[in-house]
Design a protein around this motif. Structure first.
Motif, short mmCIF file in Angstrom:
data_model
loop_
_atom_site.label_atom_id
_atom_site.label_comp_id
_atom_site.label_asym_id
_atom_site.label_seq_id
_atom_site.Cartn_x
_atom_site.Cartn_y
_atom_site.Cartn_z
N VAL A 1 16.07 -6.20 -31.92
CA VAL A 1 15.36 -7.45 -31.81
C VAL A 1 16.02 -8.48 -32.32
O VAL A 1 16.33 -8.39 -33.63
N LEU A 2 16.74 -9.75 -31.70
CA LEU A 2 17.53 -10.68 -32.30
C LEU A 2 16.67 -11.91 -32.49
O LEU A 2 16.05 -12.42 -31.50
N GLY A 3 17.20 -12.62 -33.28
CA GLY A 3 16.44 -14.10 -33.54
C GLY A 3 15.14 -13.99 -34.31
O GLY A 3 14.85 -13.02 -34.80
N ASN A 4 14.23 -15.02 -34.08
CA ASN A 4 12.98 -15.29 -34.83
C ASN A 4 11.87 -14.73 -33.88
O ASN A 4 12.01 -15.06 -32.46
N LEU A 5 10.98 -14.16 -34.48
CA LEU A 5 9.83 -13.73 -33.52
C LEU A 5 8.86 -14.81 -33.30
O LEU A 5 8.74 -15.78 -34.33
N PRO A 6 8.11 -15.02 -32.41
CA PRO A 6 7.44 -15.93 -32.13
C PRO A 6 6.14 -16.03 -32.65
O PRO A 6 5.64 -14.89 -32.78
N MET A 7 5.89 -17.19 -33.55
CA MET A 7 4.62 -17.12 -34.43
C MET A 7 3.39 -17.24 -33.39
O MET A 7 2.21 -17.41 -34.10
N LEU B 1 4.49 -12.05 -27.25
CA LEU B 1 5.58 -11.34 -28.14
C LEU B 1 7.08 -11.55 -27.49
O LEU B 1 7.52 -10.53 -27.10
N ARG B 2 7.33 -12.71 -27.07
CA ARG B 2 8.65 -12.79 -26.40
C ARG B 2 9.79 -12.62 -27.15
O ARG B 2 9.84 -13.29 -27.94
N ILE B 3 10.56 -11.79 -26.96
CA ILE B 3 11.60 -11.36 -27.86
C ILE B 3 13.06 -11.18 -27.01
O ILE B 3 13.08 -11.28 -25.64
N THR B 4 14.02 -11.51 -27.76
CA THR B 4 15.40 -11.09 -27.19
C THR B 4 15.71 -9.75 -27.71
O THR B 4 15.87 -9.33 -28.84
N LEU B 5 16.00 -8.72 -26.61
CA LEU B 5 16.07 -7.04 -26.76
C LEU B 5 17.34 -6.72 -26.34
O LEU B 5 17.64 -7.00 -25.21
N GLN B 6 17.88 -5.89 -27.34
CA GLN B 6 19.13 -5.19 -26.91
C GLN B 6 18.75 -3.71 -27.28
O GLN B 6 18.12 -3.43 -27.94
N LYS C 1 15.73 -10.70 -22.21
CA LYS C 1 14.58 -11.57 -22.78
C LYS C 1 13.44 -11.04 -22.35
O LYS C 1 13.02 -10.76 -20.74
N ILE C 2 12.19 -10.53 -23.08
CA ILE C 2 11.16 -9.87 -22.64
C ILE C 2 9.91 -10.24 -23.29
O ILE C 2 10.05 -10.34 -24.63
N ASP C 3 8.83 -10.29 -22.94
CA ASP C 3 7.54 -10.57 -23.39
C ASP C 3 6.85 -9.15 -23.62
O ASP C 3 6.40 -8.65 -22.44
N LEU C 4 6.93 -8.56 -24.76
CA LEU C 4 6.32 -7.10 -24.96
C LEU C 4 4.68 -7.19 -24.35
O LEU C 4 4.12 -6.16 -24.61
N TYR C 5 4.04 -8.41 -24.36
CA TYR C 5 2.51 -8.28 -23.99
C TYR C 5 2.35 -8.38 -22.33
O TYR C 5 1.44 -8.62 -21.84
N ASN C 6 3.87 -8.47 -21.70
CA ASN C 6 3.66 -8.79 -20.21
C ASN C 6 3.85 -7.49 -19.51
O ASN C 6 5.06 -6.93 -19.54
N THR C 7 2.95 -6.83 -19.21
CA THR C 7 3.16 -5.56 -18.44
C THR C 7 4.09 -5.36 -17.28
O THR C 7 4.88 -4.58 -17.06
N LEU D 1 6.07 -4.74 -34.41
CA LEU D 1 6.43 -6.03 -34.43
C LEU D 1 5.25 -6.94 -34.78
O LEU D 1 5.32 -7.87 -35.37
N GLN D 2 4.36 -6.39 -33.92
CA GLN D 2 2.84 -7.04 -34.45
C GLN D 2 2.78 -7.22 -36.00
O GLN D 2 2.07 -8.21 -36.42
N ASN D 3 2.55 -6.03 -36.67
CA ASN D 3 2.22 -5.73 -37.78
C ASN D 3 3.10 -6.74 -38.63
O ASN D 3 2.80 -7.29 -39.68
#
Length: 394
Positions: free
Chosen positions: A35-41, A46-51, A64-70, A103-105
């Motif tokens: 997970v690269l960069g800053n987590l959205p506050m 929970l949109r992240i840059t994921l490798q 780039k993916i939002d882990l809350y988006n099924t 990541l949530q925690n």
């Protein structure tokens, strides 16, 4: 074939790795996730840059993916399965669920850490009793002045005591403001910063530079119950000085803003910042009239004798002759006294008998400052004053 629940049990003790402030690593059953960069506050996404580095593969896949988006998770799964990069969809989904949970925690811990106020530890009984005993002393002001001298505010003038009394007024209903005025290098910053050491650290805001809009962006109650230090009053531009004056006089500033409502429509609104604070500022220039009328001007003694006193103290400190333990004791004593002082309303039965010289400049505000200072002195001596039937100090 294992279910998602079974894969999650296997990942139960898995933790995130933090090799870099902007890089988080998670090792799942399907591979490694970076997970690269800053987590959205914003807790709504929970949109992240994921490798993703699949097991047994050399190539790393970035998205780039939002882990809350099924839907986004489903598309990523299909892509990886089509390219034979994961064994089963079940393994990948278990990894993603576990990654999102961790990541949530982690994000919630970061939010708590950022918003946490560093409140001082409660005073023990011995320290509280000592502070109250000090406040009951008939030589209270002389003792405070002596402790300020121990902290390095040397010399025969009373500017240090005046600055201290103004600074602690944020704990009363009668806050005062001071501007320490002198030529460059005379000791303005030394005075206000030494005073600040005596105040509980979570109740001090020290500002070196104030931009024109920044005061409008404090949270609603950030400026309640604070001592504000302005290290260089000339560093405030015209607009920030105006906002600061409004906070001093009106106790709030408001700005018109545009924001989205719950339906996504843009609407106008009002953001208000409330304030109740005392302040100490340092200035080398002539004070503008509007600022002058709101503050007590504290002049630094720039005489040759005072210069000799300061140089003697500096040299004695470097030679090791000054007792550093007494400095720490003085700081703790003053801080503890401030902490045990309760907020009271004060009444002055002689208030109408006070008549300042009619020729005094800006008499209306000067009279208020004078009356507030009398109430402040009563409040400071609260362990030595009586209260009326309403519980107000006399």
């Amino acid at each position: 074939m294992k279910t998602i629940e079974q894969h999650l049990i296997e990942l139960e003790n898995t933790e995130l790795e933090h090799p870099h402030p902007h890089k988080i690593i998670f090792t799942g059953n399907a591979g490694q996730y970076f997970v690269l960069g800053n987590l959205p506050m914003d807790l709504g996404s929970l949109r992240i840059t994921l490798q993703f580095h699949p097991v047994g593969e050399v190539k790393v896949h970035t998205t780039k993916i939002d882990l809350y988006n099924t839907n986004q998770i489903s598309k990523l799964s299909c892509y990886l399965l089509e390219n034979n990069l994961v064994i089963t969809k079940t393994i990948l989904e278990a990894d993603i669920i576990k990654l999102a949970e961790l990541l949530q925690n982690y994000r919630e811990e970061q939010i708590v850490e950022v918003t946490k106020v560093a409140a001082p530890h409660p005073l023990d009984r011995k320290a509280e009793k000592s502070a109250i005993t000090s406040l009951k002393s008939k030589h209270l002001l002389k003792n405070i002045d002596k402790q300020l001298t121990d902290l390095g505010c040397v010399g025969g003038d009373n500017s240090r005591l005046l600055a201290f009394l103004i600074s602690i007024s944020y704990k009363t209903d009668y806050p005062l403001h001071g501007i320490v005025n002198s030529t460059s290098g005379a000791g303005k910053s030394h005075l206000i910063n030494t005073i600040a050491k005596c105040i509980p650290s979570n109740e001090v805001i020290s500002l070196t530079r104030v931009t024109s809009k920044s005061l409008y962006h404090y949270k609603k109650d950030d400026l309640i119950g604070k001592l504000i230090l302005i290290q260089d009053f000339e560093g405030l531009d015209v607009e920030s000085q105006y906002a600061f004056r409004e906070l001093q006089s009106a106790g709030k500033i408001s700005t018109s803003i545009t924001r989205k409502d719950i339906w996504g429509e843009m609407n106008s609104g009002i953001k208000t910042v409330y304030a109740h604070f005392s302040s100490l500022s340092a200035s080398t220039k002539e004070i503008y009239t509007d600022n002058l009328s709101r503050s007590v001007i504290i002049k630094i003694d720039e005489s040759l004798e005072q210069t000799k006193n300061i140089i003697h103290y500096q040299n004695s400190l470097l030679e090791g002759k000054e007792d550093t333990n007494s400095q720490q004791k003085a700081k703790e004593s003053l801080c503890n006294m401030i902490r045990v002082l309760e907020k009271y309303q004060v009444v002055n039965p002689y208030a109408t008998k006070i008549n300042l010289p009619i020729e005094a400049k800006m008499l209306r505000r000067l009279n208020q400052h004078f009356q507030y200072f009398v109430l402040l002195m009563t409040w400071l001596h609260q362990y030595q004053r009586k209260a009326n039937e309403k519980g107000h100090l006399i």
